[in-house]
Design a protein around this motif. Structure first.
Motif, mmCIF file in Angstrom:
data_model
loop_
_atom_site.group_PDB
_atom_site.id
_atom_site.type_symbol
_atom_site.label_atom_id
_atom_site.label_comp_id
_atom_site.label_asym_id
_atom_site.label_seq_id
_atom_site.Cartn_x
_atom_site.Cartn_y
_atom_site.Cartn_z
ATOM 1 N N ASP A 102 1.040 -0.896 0.030
ATOM 2 C CA ASP A 102 -0.422 -0.146 -0.006
ATOM 3 C C ASP A 102 0.992 1.359 -0.411
ATOM 4 O O ASP A 102 2.366 1.532 0.225
ATOM 5 N N GLN B 25 1.430 7.361 3.727
ATOM 6 C CA GLN B 25 1.059 7.526 4.459
ATOM 7 C C GLN B 25 0.705 9.719 3.981
ATOM 8 O O GLN B 25 2.486 9.695 3.590
ATOM 9 N N PRO C 92 -6.602 8.148 1.632
ATOM 10 C CA PRO C 92 -5.742 6.295 2.510
ATOM 11 C C PRO C 92 -6.853 5.704 2.000
ATOM 12 O O PRO C 92 -7.848 5.154 1.662
ATOM 13 N N GLN D 68 -6.051 0.602 2.606
ATOM 14 C CA GLN D 68 -4.830 0.134 2.867
ATOM 15 C C GLN D 68 -5.193 -1.204 2.451
ATOM 16 O O GLN D 68 -6.159 -1.986 2.429
ATOM 17 N N ALA E 214 -9.149 4.064 6.902
ATOM 18 C CA ALA E 214 -8.320 3.550 6.900
ATOM 19 C C ALA E 214 -6.831 4.224 6.527
ATOM 20 O O ALA E 214 -7.714 5.913 6.550
ATOM 21 N N THR E 215 -5.900 4.186 6.720
ATOM 22 C CA THR E 215 -4.867 4.954 6.779
ATOM 23 C C THR E 215 -3.560 3.719 6.194
ATOM 24 O O THR E 215 -3.005 2.794 6.687
ATOM 25 N N ALA E 216 -2.940 4.770 4.431
ATOM 26 C CA ALA E 216 -2.337 4.040 4.153
ATOM 27 C C ALA E 216 -1.166 3.569 4.700
ATOM 28 O O ALA E 216 -0.053 4.224 5.455
ATOM 29 N N ASP F 154 -1.728 -0.373 9.744
ATOM 30 C CA ASP F 154 -1.959 -1.449 10.929
ATOM 31 C C ASP F 154 -3.708 -2.025 11.733
ATOM 32 O O ASP F 154 -3.933 -1.559 12.633
#
Length: 194
Positions: free
Chosen positions: A41, A44, A78, A80, A134-136, A139
């Motif tokens: 991916d 961020q 983002p 993920q 979602a966060t690039a 986790d």
């Protein structure tokens, strides 16, 4: 049965790039058609935060090459990468990403490919919101895949209904149907066939 090739690979490799930008994080890997494939991916707060990629590593050089964009968000919201698996002659990937509505919670979506380069959206998709944004490079454990015989199962944390739902595709990720659900407020930490 899934080979753990990346963990024992004794080679140098460079980070994959796209349009001159480094693809941030390797999430998972599988052996597909004789090559090692990785699901990555974007980083961020970068131009590729809204991207998920598949790349292959042949071992003949130190670079990850080929493959294509698994999923992208035109607004660079983002995305993920969650998981990748092989079923039959296809790769199937799970991606956590923004919904089309004003709701801030995100959805787990499947994508499939016969060659790792061209990725398609299933005709019938898994449903439900995760409750996770979602966060690039983040986790989260909102989805896992497991192949059993010629079928593939997606185990998805659907926090909007407080359940972990199991979805099945009998046609290499082209269409999905819900199989069962269990009450849970937690994440999907793994999936295995026994």
């Amino acid at each position: 049965f899934e080979d753990a090739t990346l963990a024992i690979l004794n080679e140098d490799s460079t980070e994959p790039t796209t349009s001159g930008q480094t693809i941030y994080r390797l999430v998972d890997s599988v052996e597909f058609k004789g090559d090692l494939w990785g699901l990555f991916d974007g980083k961020q707060d970068s131009d590729n935060a809204g991207q998920v990629y598949a790349r292959k590593y042949t071992g003949s050089s130190t670079t990850w090459t080929g493959g294509g964009g698994v999923a992208s968000d035109q607004d660079t919201n983002p995305l993920q990468a969650l998981d990748i698996a092989v079923v039959g002659d296809a790769l199937v990937a799970l991606v956590l990403g923004s919904s089309d509505s004003s709701d801030e919670r995100d959805y787990v979506r499947a994508r499939y490919s016969a060659d790792g380069a061209s990725w398609s959206t299933p005709s019938t998709q898994m449903g439900g919101q995760t409750g996770t944004n979602a966060t690039a490079g983040g986790d989260t454990q909102d989805g896992k895949l497991v192949a059993i015989g010629g079928d593939i199962y997606g185990i998805i944390n659907e926090a909007d209904v407080g359940q972990i739902r199991i979805w099945k595709s009998a046609n290499e990720g082209v269409a999905w149907t819900q199989q069962s659900a269990v009450l849970s407020g937690d994440r999907v930490n793994g999936a295995t066939a026994y």
